[in-house]
Design a protein around this motif. Structure first.
Motif, mmCIF file in Angstrom:
data_model
loop_
_atom_site.group_PDB
_atom_site.id
_atom_site.type_symbol
_atom_site.label_atom_id
_atom_site.label_comp_id
_atom_site.label_asym_id
_atom_site.label_seq_id
_atom_site.Cartn_x
_atom_site.Cartn_y
_atom_site.Cartn_z
ATOM 1 N N LYS A 58 62.843 -7.068 46.791
ATOM 2 C CA LYS A 58 62.905 -8.518 46.576
ATOM 3 C C LYS A 58 63.909 -9.159 47.550
ATOM 4 O O LYS A 58 63.827 -10.328 47.857
ATOM 5 N N ASP A 59 64.857 -8.354 48.006
ATOM 6 C CA ASP A 59 65.834 -8.882 48.960
ATOM 7 C C ASP A 59 65.332 -8.804 50.392
ATOM 8 O O ASP A 59 66.053 -9.115 51.325
ATOM 9 N N GLU A 60 64.112 -8.347 50.539
ATOM 10 C CA GLU A 60 63.587 -8.054 51.878
ATOM 11 C C GLU A 60 63.827 -9.185 52.874
ATOM 12 O O GLU A 60 64.283 -8.977 53.975
ATOM 13 N N ASP A 61 63.506 -10.428 52.439
ATOM 14 C CA ASP A 61 63.651 -11.546 53.374
ATOM 15 C C ASP A 61 65.001 -12.233 53.198
ATOM 16 O O ASP A 61 65.267 -13.262 53.767
ATOM 17 N N ASP A 62 65.817 -11.648 52.337
ATOM 18 C CA ASP A 62 67.094 -12.260 52.039
ATOM 19 C C ASP A 62 68.134 -11.814 53.051
ATOM 20 O O ASP A 62 68.077 -10.725 53.590
ATOM 21 N N VAL A 63 69.098 -12.665 53.279
ATOM 22 C CA VAL A 63 70.140 -12.320 54.249
ATOM 23 C C VAL A 63 71.002 -11.185 53.725
ATOM 24 O O VAL A 63 71.705 -10.535 54.475
ATOM 25 N N SER A 64 70.942 -10.925 52.392
ATOM 26 C CA SER A 64 71.810 -9.891 51.838
ATOM 27 C C SER A 64 71.542 -8.521 52.465
ATOM 28 O O SER A 64 72.406 -7.685 52.527
ATOM 29 N N VAL A 65 70.309 -8.279 52.916
ATOM 30 C CA VAL A 65 70.059 -7.035 53.644
ATOM 31 C C VAL A 65 70.214 -7.377 55.117
ATOM 32 O O VAL A 65 69.261 -7.362 55.871
ATOM 33 N N SER A 66 71.411 -7.746 55.474
ATOM 34 C CA SER A 66 71.634 -8.145 56.861
ATOM 35 C C SER A 66 71.582 -6.924 57.749
ATOM 36 O O SER A 66 71.730 -5.801 57.293
ATOM 37 N N SER A 67 71.359 -7.158 59.026
ATOM 38 C CA SER A 67 71.306 -6.037 59.967
ATOM 39 C C SER A 67 72.629 -5.285 59.965
ATOM 40 O O SER A 67 72.663 -4.087 60.144
ATOM 41 N N ASP A 68 73.730 -6.026 59.746
ATOM 42 C CA ASP A 68 75.030 -5.368 59.751
ATOM 43 C C ASP A 68 75.146 -4.331 58.657
ATOM 44 O O ASP A 68 75.540 -3.204 58.895
ATOM 45 N N SER A 69 74.787 -4.749 57.411
ATOM 46 C CA SER A 69 74.943 -3.801 56.313
ATOM 47 C C SER A 69 73.965 -2.639 56.462
ATOM 48 O O SER A 69 74.281 -1.505 56.156
ATOM 49 N N LEU A 70 72.761 -2.930 56.965
ATOM 50 C CA LEU A 70 71.802 -1.850 57.228
ATOM 51 C C LEU A 70 72.391 -0.884 58.248
ATOM 52 O O LEU A 70 72.322 0.330 58.095
ATOM 53 N N GLY A 71 72.968 -1.460 59.282
ATOM 54 C CA GLY A 71 73.550 -0.636 60.348
ATOM 55 C C GLY A 71 74.652 0.255 59.812
ATOM 56 O O GLY A 71 74.725 1.438 60.140
ATOM 57 N N GLU A 72 75.500 -0.319 58.949
ATOM 58 C CA GLU A 72 76.609 0.467 58.396
ATOM 59 C C GLU A 72 76.082 1.615 57.546
ATOM 60 O O GLU A 72 76.541 2.745 57.643
ATOM 61 N N GLN A 73 75.086 1.300 56.694
ATOM 62 C CA GLN A 73 74.538 2.348 55.821
ATOM 63 C C GLN A 73 73.875 3.438 56.655
ATOM 64 O O GLN A 73 74.021 4.627 56.391
ATOM 65 N N LEU A 74 73.150 2.998 57.677
ATOM 66 C CA LEU A 74 72.447 3.966 58.513
ATOM 67 C C LEU A 74 73.459 4.832 59.264
ATOM 68 O O LEU A 74 73.301 6.048 59.371
ATOM 69 N N PHE A 75 74.530 4.196 59.763
ATOM 70 C CA PHE A 75 75.547 4.952 60.500
ATOM 71 C C PHE A 75 76.144 6.051 59.626
ATOM 72 O O PHE A 75 76.322 7.185 60.051
ATOM 73 N N GLU A 76 76.433 5.697 58.348
ATOM 74 C CA GLU A 76 76.998 6.690 57.421
ATOM 75 C C GLU A 76 76.086 7.916 57.334
ATOM 76 O O GLU A 76 76.541 9.055 57.330
ATOM 77 N N LEU A 77 74.770 7.668 57.230
ATOM 78 C CA LEU A 77 73.823 8.767 57.071
ATOM 79 C C LEU A 77 73.700 9.577 58.359
ATOM 80 O O LEU A 77 73.676 10.803 58.335
ATOM 81 N N VAL A 78 73.611 8.855 59.472
ATOM 82 C CA VAL A 78 73.445 9.540 60.762
ATOM 83 C C VAL A 78 74.680 10.396 61.048
ATOM 84 O O VAL A 78 74.592 11.505 61.571
ATOM 85 N N ASP A 79 75.845 9.870 60.640
ATOM 86 C CA ASP A 79 77.099 10.550 60.943
ATOM 87 C C ASP A 79 77.215 11.899 60.236
ATOM 88 O O ASP A 79 77.941 12.783 60.660
ATOM 89 N N VAL A 80 76.461 12.049 59.140
ATOM 90 C CA VAL A 80 76.472 13.321 58.401
ATOM 91 C C VAL A 80 76.023 14.465 59.312
ATOM 92 O O VAL A 80 76.454 15.603 59.175
ATOM 93 N N TYR A 81 75.154 14.151 60.265
ATOM 94 C CA TYR A 81 74.593 15.214 61.110
ATOM 95 C C TYR A 81 75.548 15.666 62.217
ATOM 96 O O TYR A 81 75.238 16.588 62.957
ATOM 97 N N ASN A 82 76.706 14.986 62.315
ATOM 98 C CA ASN A 82 77.725 15.413 63.274
ATOM 99 C C ASN A 82 77.196 15.672 64.673
ATOM 100 O O ASN A 82 77.515 16.682 65.290
ATOM 101 N N THR A 83 76.365 14.779 65.174
ATOM 102 C CA THR A 83 75.757 15.022 66.493
ATOM 103 C C THR A 83 76.725 14.700 67.617
ATOM 104 O O THR A 83 76.551 15.123 68.745
#
Length: 214
Positions: free
Chosen positions: A73-98
């Protein structure tokens, strides 16, 4: 690393993680076992490193479990901003210690928001994408195999190095001359940095062009 070693590492990791995270120890161990063998061995010797890795894996698990936090429901909402998506994604990617978490996150964020949301809720898909991005990065590095590839990728660093050399030759026009030389492709700029005679010629030409333009 053969199966047996991995199994032994897995058992050691599990017994360490189980002390604090009983319910999720199995999943967390599985996630950490996707990291390279040497990293795992290091973790078993370095308590702080292990704790940090477990915390990252835990956050990844929570995000995977709670896609409701980034609900449709938040899909078009600013609450899922690119920034917060980026932060969440970075946390996950960082787990792989590449070692390339920042770059890989940037590459994955170029996709459509819907695709990024899928990555956040599907660890298997994310792993595939991280591996693909890592492969692409390695190919790029091989193509730009210059004396110092990290600087070749970073125009700012190239500019700083070039400026300090140009400043010695033409202190008053260093800014303008450096700006003109930086219009060349990075490989040529690298060449100037390593060949002083070539740099002098390029500086003289740039200076002449500047004077002619005024």
């Amino acid at each position: 690393m053969d199966e047996e070693d991995l199994e032994t590492l897995g058992e050691k990791l599990y017994s360490r993680i189980h002390l604090e995270h009983r319910e999720t120890a199995g999943k967390l161990t599985g996630m950490l076992l996707e990291l390279p063998g040497p990293v795992l061995s290091q973790m078993l010797q370095d308590e702080a490193m292990l704790t940090a890795a477990v915390e990252k894996a835990l956050r990844a698990l929570q995000l995977a479990r709670e896609p409701s936090r980034i609900s449709r429901k938040d899909e078009d909402d600013v609450s899922v901003s690119s920034d917060s998506l980026g932060e969440q994604l970075f946390e996950l990617v960082d787990v792989y210690n590449t070692g390339h978490s920042q770059k890989i996150t940037g590459m994955l964020l170029e996709q459509h928001k819907e695709a990024v949301l899928n990555l956040l809720s599907d660890p298997k898909l994310l792993e595939e994408q991280v591996n693909l991005a890592l492969g692409t990065l390695k190919e790029r590095n091989e193509e730009t195999d210059v004396s110092d590839s990290s600087d070749a990728d970073d125009p700012d660093k190239l500019g700083e190095k070039l400026f300090s050399l140009v400043e010695e030759l033409v202190p008053l026009r260093a800014n303008d001359v450096t700006g003109m030389l930086l219009e060349m492709d990075p490989a040529s700029v690298q060449q100037l940095l390593s060949d002083h005679a070539m740099l002098e010629v390029a500086v003289q030409k740039a200076q002449a062009a500047l004077e002619a333009g005024h």
